[in-house]
Design a protein around this motif. Structure first.
Motif, mmCIF file in Angstrom:
data_model
loop_
_atom_site.group_PDB
_atom_site.id
_atom_site.type_symbol
_atom_site.label_atom_id
_atom_site.label_comp_id
_atom_site.label_asym_id
_atom_site.label_seq_id
_atom_site.Cartn_x
_atom_site.Cartn_y
_atom_site.Cartn_z
ATOM 1 N N GLY A 165 0.916 1.131 11.838
ATOM 2 C CA GLY A 165 0.061 2.312 11.869
ATOM 3 C C GLY A 165 0.205 3.128 13.136
ATOM 4 O O GLY A 165 -0.487 4.125 13.305
ATOM 5 N N ASP A 166 1.082 2.732 14.052
ATOM 6 C CA ASP A 166 1.308 3.489 15.275
ATOM 7 C C ASP A 166 2.233 4.670 14.980
ATOM 8 O O ASP A 166 3.088 4.589 14.097
ATOM 9 N N PRO A 167 2.092 5.766 15.729
ATOM 10 C CA PRO A 167 2.990 6.896 15.494
ATOM 11 C C PRO A 167 4.423 6.529 15.893
ATOM 12 O O PRO A 167 4.643 5.796 16.862
ATOM 13 N N SER A 192 0.825 -1.199 0.000
ATOM 14 C CA SER A 192 0.000 0.000 0.000
ATOM 15 C C SER A 192 0.862 1.253 0.000
ATOM 16 O O SER A 192 0.482 2.258 -0.582
ATOM 17 N N SER A 193 2.037 1.236 0.653
ATOM 18 C CA SER A 193 2.887 2.418 0.650
ATOM 19 C C SER A 193 3.552 2.609 -0.702
ATOM 20 O O SER A 193 3.845 3.720 -1.103
ATOM 21 N N ALA A 194 3.793 1.524 -1.435
ATOM 22 C CA ALA A 194 4.400 1.635 -2.749
ATOM 23 C C ALA A 194 3.412 2.234 -3.748
ATOM 24 O O ALA A 194 3.803 2.928 -4.675
ATOM 25 N N THR A 195 2.153 1.973 -3.540
ATOM 26 C CA THR A 195 1.129 2.502 -4.434
ATOM 27 C C THR A 195 0.282 3.515 -3.682
ATOM 28 O O THR A 195 -0.932 3.371 -3.567
ATOM 29 N N ASN A 247 5.624 12.379 3.790
ATOM 30 C CA ASN A 247 5.802 12.686 5.210
ATOM 31 C C ASN A 247 4.696 12.079 6.055
ATOM 32 O O ASN A 247 4.916 11.674 7.188
ATOM 33 N N ALA A 248 3.477 12.002 5.531
ATOM 34 C CA ALA A 248 2.373 11.407 6.278
ATOM 35 C C ALA A 248 2.600 9.917 6.462
ATOM 36 O O ALA A 248 2.293 9.355 7.507
ATOM 37 N N ILE A 249 3.159 9.262 5.460
ATOM 38 C CA ILE A 249 3.435 7.836 5.562
ATOM 39 C C ILE A 249 4.592 7.586 6.524
ATOM 40 O O ILE A 249 4.574 6.662 7.310
ATOM 41 N N ALA A 250 5.592 8.448 6.519
ATOM 42 C CA ALA A 250 6.779 8.256 7.347
ATOM 43 C C ALA A 250 6.507 8.502 8.825
ATOM 44 O O ALA A 250 7.329 8.163 9.656
ATOM 45 N N ARG A 251 5.379 9.065 9.186
ATOM 46 C CA ARG A 251 5.089 9.346 10.593
ATOM 47 C C ARG A 251 4.425 8.192 11.307
ATOM 48 O O ARG A 251 4.079 8.283 12.465
#
Length: 90
Positions: free
Chosen positions: A68-70, A48-51, A59-63
């Motif tokens: 799915g935890d911060p 899902s992150s690749a697509t 930046n939203a994905i890297a947080r």
């Protein structure tokens, strides 16, 4: 009653061949386990992150971590002290 000598039960060449077989089987099993442990694991989160959709910024994905935890802040990571690692008698 006659006593059977150990050398009459199993011939020596069979005995040593059995040891080689067990050694080889152990090496093959260890190699297979190591390969399985070192292979990259494909998870739905990685797909899902690749697509990612255009509304998701990198930046939203890297947080978030893979669950799915911060993620922890730099301050949290560098100031952690596990003082009570084994006992509280320090």
């Amino acid at each position: 009653m006659t006593k059977i000598r150990p050398s009459e039960i199993t011939p020596e060449h069979v005995y040593f061949t059995r040891r080689d077989f067990i050694k080889t089987a152990g090496l093959l099993a260890g190699g297979a386990a190591l390969m399985a442990a070192c292979m990259p694991e494909e998870t739905p989160a990685a797909e899902s992150s690749a697509t990612s959709t255009p509304d998701q910024s990198p930046n939203a994905i890297a947080r978030e971590d893979e669950r799915g935890d911060p993620i922890n802040s730099y301050e949290d990571i560098t100031n952690f002290n596990n003082y009570y690692e084994f006992t509280t008698d320090k």
